[in-house]
Each structure stands twice: as C-alpha cells, then as structure tokens.
Motif scaffolding. Structure first.
Motif, PDB file in Angstrom:
ATOM      1  N   SER A 151      55.198  10.141 -25.536  1.00  0.00           N
ATOM      2  CA  SER A 151      54.394  11.009 -24.684  1.00  0.00           C
ATOM      3  C   SER A 151      54.787  12.461 -24.950  1.00  0.00           C
ATOM      4  O   SER A 151      55.847  12.912 -24.516  1.00  0.00           O
ATOM      5  CB  SER A 151      54.631  10.661 -23.208  1.00  0.00           C
ATOM      6  OG  SER A 151      53.911  11.526 -22.350  1.00  0.00           O
ATOM      7  N   SER A 152      53.934  13.181 -25.689  1.00  0.00           N
ATOM      8  CA  SER A 152      54.227  14.608 -25.894  1.00  0.00           C
ATOM      9  C   SER A 152      53.947  15.344 -24.588  1.00  0.00           C
ATOM     10  O   SER A 152      53.051  14.988 -23.831  1.00  0.00           O
ATOM     11  CB  SER A 152      53.387  15.180 -27.042  1.00  0.00           C
ATOM     12  OG  SER A 152      52.013  14.984 -26.833  1.00  0.00           O
ATOM     13  N   TYR A 153      54.737  16.376 -24.328  1.00  0.00           N
ATOM     14  CA  TYR A 153      54.644  17.071 -23.039  1.00  0.00           C
ATOM     15  C   TYR A 153      54.699  18.578 -23.233  1.00  0.00           C
ATOM     16  O   TYR A 153      55.132  19.084 -24.269  1.00  0.00           O
ATOM     17  CB  TYR A 153      55.777  16.626 -22.112  1.00  0.00           C
ATOM     18  CG  TYR A 153      57.154  17.050 -22.587  1.00  0.00           C
ATOM     19  CD1 TYR A 153      57.676  18.314 -22.304  1.00  0.00           C
ATOM     20  CD2 TYR A 153      57.938  16.182 -23.348  1.00  0.00           C
ATOM     21  CE1 TYR A 153      58.932  18.706 -22.758  1.00  0.00           C
ATOM     22  CE2 TYR A 153      59.197  16.561 -23.807  1.00  0.00           C
ATOM     23  CZ  TYR A 153      59.689  17.817 -23.514  1.00  0.00           C
ATOM     24  OH  TYR A 153      60.924  18.203 -23.973  1.00  0.00           O
ATOM     25  N   ARG A 166      57.825  22.510 -25.189  1.00  0.00           N
ATOM     26  CA  ARG A 166      57.082  21.290 -25.487  1.00  0.00           C
ATOM     27  C   ARG A 166      58.051  20.306 -26.151  1.00  0.00           C
ATOM     28  O   ARG A 166      59.129  20.677 -26.609  1.00  0.00           O
ATOM     29  CB  ARG A 166      55.895  21.555 -26.425  1.00  0.00           C
ATOM     30  CG  ARG A 166      54.896  22.555 -25.890  1.00  0.00           C
ATOM     31  CD  ARG A 166      53.579  22.516 -26.668  1.00  0.00           C
ATOM     32  NE  ARG A 166      53.760  22.636 -28.119  1.00  0.00           N
ATOM     33  CZ  ARG A 166      52.779  22.509 -29.016  1.00  0.00           C
ATOM     34  NH1 ARG A 166      51.543  22.254 -28.604  1.00  0.00           N
ATOM     35  NH2 ARG A 166      53.016  22.641 -30.309  1.00  0.00           N
ATOM     36  N   GLY A 167      57.650  19.063 -26.215  1.00  0.00           N
ATOM     37  CA  GLY A 167      58.503  18.065 -26.847  1.00  0.00           C
ATOM     38  C   GLY A 167      57.871  16.699 -26.736  1.00  0.00           C
ATOM     39  O   GLY A 167      56.667  16.571 -26.466  1.00  0.00           O
ATOM     40  N   ILE A 168      58.684  15.680 -26.957  1.00  0.00           N
ATOM     41  CA  ILE A 168      58.196  14.296 -26.852  1.00  0.00           C
ATOM     42  C   ILE A 168      59.160  13.488 -25.993  1.00  0.00           C
ATOM     43  O   ILE A 168      60.372  13.495 -26.204  1.00  0.00           O
ATOM     44  CB  ILE A 168      58.048  13.640 -28.235  1.00  0.00           C
ATOM     45  CG1 ILE A 168      56.890  14.297 -29.005  1.00  0.00           C
ATOM     46  CG2 ILE A 168      57.793  12.130 -28.097  1.00  0.00           C
ATOM     47  CD1 ILE A 168      56.639  13.711 -30.381  1.00  0.00           C
ATOM     48  N   ASN A 169      58.588  12.806 -25.008  1.00  0.00           N
ATOM     49  CA  ASN A 169      59.316  11.819 -24.218  1.00  0.00           C
ATOM     50  C   ASN A 169      59.092  10.435 -24.826  1.00  0.00           C
ATOM     51  O   ASN A 169      57.947  10.033 -25.057  1.00  0.00           O
ATOM     52  CB  ASN A 169      58.810  11.791 -22.769  1.00  0.00           C
ATOM     53  CG  ASN A 169      59.244  12.984 -21.966  1.00  0.00           C
ATOM     54  OD1 ASN A 169      60.387  13.410 -22.040  1.00  0.00           O
ATOM     55  ND2 ASN A 169      58.327  13.536 -21.167  1.00  0.00           N
ATOM     56  N   SER A 170      60.166   9.727 -25.085  1.00  0.00           N
ATOM     57  CA  SER A 170      60.078   8.325 -25.473  1.00  0.00           C
ATOM     58  C   SER A 170      60.340   7.508 -24.214  1.00  0.00           C
ATOM     59  O   SER A 170      61.463   7.472 -23.704  1.00  0.00           O
ATOM     60  CB  SER A 170      61.119   7.998 -26.550  1.00  0.00           C
ATOM     61  OG  SER A 170      61.124   6.615 -26.838  1.00  0.00           O
ATOM     62  N   PRO A 197      54.418  16.908 -34.219  1.00  0.00           N
ATOM     63  CA  PRO A 197      53.422  16.434 -35.191  1.00  0.00           C
ATOM     64  C   PRO A 197      52.013  16.744 -34.699  1.00  0.00           C
ATOM     65  O   PRO A 197      51.757  16.787 -33.489  1.00  0.00           O
ATOM     66  CB  PRO A 197      53.675  14.928 -35.242  1.00  0.00           C
ATOM     67  CG  PRO A 197      55.076  14.764 -34.745  1.00  0.00           C
ATOM     68  CD  PRO A 197      55.284  15.845 -33.735  1.00  0.00           C
ATOM     69  N   LYS A 198      51.099  16.969 -35.623  1.00  0.00           N
ATOM     70  CA  LYS A 198      49.729  17.340 -35.250  1.00  0.00           C
ATOM     71  C   LYS A 198      49.098  16.332 -34.298  1.00  0.00           C
ATOM     72  O   LYS A 198      48.365  16.715 -33.369  1.00  0.00           O
ATOM     73  CB  LYS A 198      48.870  17.498 -36.493  1.00  0.00           C
ATOM     74  CG  LYS A 198      49.221  18.721 -37.347  1.00  0.00           C
ATOM     75  CD  LYS A 198      48.281  18.833 -38.526  1.00  0.00           C
ATOM     76  CE  LYS A 198      48.617  20.078 -39.357  1.00  0.00           C
ATOM     77  NZ  LYS A 198      47.709  20.217 -40.532  1.00  0.00           N
ATOM     78  N   LYS A 199      49.368  15.055 -34.500  1.00  0.00           N
ATOM     79  CA  LYS A 199      48.725  14.036 -33.646  1.00  0.00           C
ATOM     80  C   LYS A 199      49.231  14.076 -32.207  1.00  0.00           C
ATOM     81  O   LYS A 199      48.633  13.475 -31.313  1.00  0.00           O
ATOM     82  CB  LYS A 199      48.939  12.653 -34.243  1.00  0.00           C
ATOM     83  CG  LYS A 199      50.386  12.202 -34.294  1.00  0.00           C
ATOM     84  CD  LYS A 199      50.495  10.827 -34.935  1.00  0.00           C
ATOM     85  CE  LYS A 199      51.951  10.357 -35.034  1.00  0.00           C
ATOM     86  NZ  LYS A 199      52.027   9.007 -35.667  1.00  0.00           N
ATOM     87  N   PHE A 200      50.344  14.788 -31.963  1.00  0.00           N
ATOM     88  CA  PHE A 200      50.872  14.911 -30.602  1.00  0.00           C
ATOM     89  C   PHE A 200      50.707  16.308 -30.035  1.00  0.00           C
ATOM     90  O   PHE A 200      51.046  16.549 -28.873  1.00  0.00           O
ATOM     91  CB  PHE A 200      52.357  14.567 -30.588  1.00  0.00           C
ATOM     92  CG  PHE A 200      52.651  13.101 -30.739  1.00  0.00           C
ATOM     93  CD1 PHE A 200      52.390  12.213 -29.711  1.00  0.00           C
ATOM     94  CD2 PHE A 200      53.160  12.609 -31.925  1.00  0.00           C
ATOM     95  CE1 PHE A 200      52.641  10.864 -29.843  1.00  0.00           C
ATOM     96  CE2 PHE A 200      53.440  11.254 -32.080  1.00  0.00           C
ATOM     97  CZ  PHE A 200      53.172  10.372 -31.039  1.00  0.00           C
ATOM     98  N   ALA A 201      50.168  17.247 -30.808  1.00  0.00           N
ATOM     99  CA  ALA A 201      50.133  18.648 -30.388  1.00  0.00           C
ATOM    100  C   ALA A 201      48.887  18.998 -29.565  1.00  0.00           C
ATOM    101  O   ALA A 201      48.904  19.967 -28.801  1.00  0.00           O
ATOM    102  CB  ALA A 201      50.210  19.567 -31.603  1.00  0.00           C
TER     103      ALA A 201
END
Length: 203
Positions: A151-153, A166-170, A197-201
């Motif tokens: 989950s990118s945030y 911004r970042g990513i929650n696992s 990564p672009k797919k999460f931005a």
C-alpha cells in the motif's frame, strides 16, 4: 554363516561391559530427556475478539474496509486519536516495523513497535501536530485466510498540503472467518535513492 543366539549376544554384551570397567572406561551417560517447549496457544475468532476493544463491523468486514480504517484512524488534527478503534483493528501481538537508512547513510536501521508501544509513541507526535495519511495504490495478493498488501501512502500535516512523505506499507492481513485483522505493518519511505515505482506513485 553361523548365527549367534540371543544368549550368545547377551554374553558378548556382558563381556564388553566388564572389559570397559576393568580398563577404566566409563560407559556413556544416559541421555537426558528433551524438554518440549510449552504449547503455543491457538485462538478461536471469539477468543481473539475478546482480547481487543470491540471493532466497528464496517471497519473489519472486508479487506478494503480494514485498509481504509487503518489510514482513517490515525489521521486528524493535532490532538488525540480513537485508540480503542485503532486497537480493534490489530491482533494483540501485531507488530509495526520501520526500516530506514541511518542519518550518516552507512547502514540500515530497523525500529519495531508492539501495539502498545506504537500507541505511546505515535500518540506523543499526534498530540503536538496534525497528521493525515492516505493510500495511493493498494496491490493485494491473497491465499486462503491471509493477504499481503503493498500500500503506497502519502502523509500530510494539513489537509490539502503537499505530502511531506511518501512510501510503501507492507500490510499483512488475516481473515479468521468472522472478520479481518491486521497482523503486521512494515514500511519504508521514499527517498532520492529509493523512489516510488511508477505503478505505486499514482492512482
């Protein structure tokens, strides 16, 4: 080939033992009994639910619902949060873990909290300043009763402001047959050398 009878085998064993004693050789000590670890408790859905505050049914009815609740419950202006609602989303043994480079950039640091520790430390921060966080993109994989969500945030101090992080929650999730639970959250933040990564931005 002549086979030795049981009496002959017993006699050989006796002679070997006698020889060992005569020559001062100590027989091997008896093996100690292996202590088995205590039984790890297993919990039913009802037993788990009894260990935390009652959850709002709409918060835990689906994977999407609990993901929304995770972000919603920590977001708000400076001040308190509904920590009972927060606790109701997580297994009692849930973990929160952050990974980030050390200030000097020479190594990776890991910080890990229990639910109580997270409530204590996050509550101190939220009491002094606003904090709003929302998901950008949720990518889920599920198998059986478990799910893993990247989950990118994006985080803000005021609604409408540019995100300061911004970042990513696992996020690891569990369905006990009655509701969804958060098992753990592990996160890393965006940096110049660690872009999203672009797919999460973008949504």
């Amino acid at each position: 080939m002549n086979r030795l009878s049981w009496p002959s085998l017993f006699l050989l064993a006796f002679c070997f033992a006698l020889t060992s004693v005569c020559y001062g050789q100590k027989p091997a000590p008896p093996q100690e009994k292996t202590e088995m670890p205590p039984e790890v408790p297993a919990f039913s859905a009802a037993e788990l639910a009894a260990k935390v505050p009652a959850a709002k049914p709409d918060d835990v009815k689906s994977m999407d619902a609990i993901l929304r609740a995770i972000y919603d419950v920590i977001s708000g202006p400076a001040g308190g949060r509904d920590w009972s609602r927060f606790r109701s989303l997580f297994l009692p043994q849930a973990r929160f873990t952050q990974t980030a480079p050390a200030p000097d950039g020479t190594r990776t640091m890991v910080i890990s909290w229990s639910v109580d520790e997270f409530v204590r430390d996050a509550g101190t921060v939220f009491a002094k300043e606003g904090f709003y966080e929302n998901a950008i993109v949720n990518k889920a994989d599920a198998y059986g009763n478990m799910a893993q969500v990247f989950s990118s945030y994006e985080s803000r101090k005021r609604v409408g402001e540019k995100p300061f992080q911004r970042g990513i929650n696992s996020i690891q999730l569990l369905n006990d047959g009655k509701r969804w639970w958060v098992v753990s959250i592990l996160w890393d933040s965006e940096r110049a050398d660690n872009p999203l990564p672009k797919k999460f931005a973008k949504r």
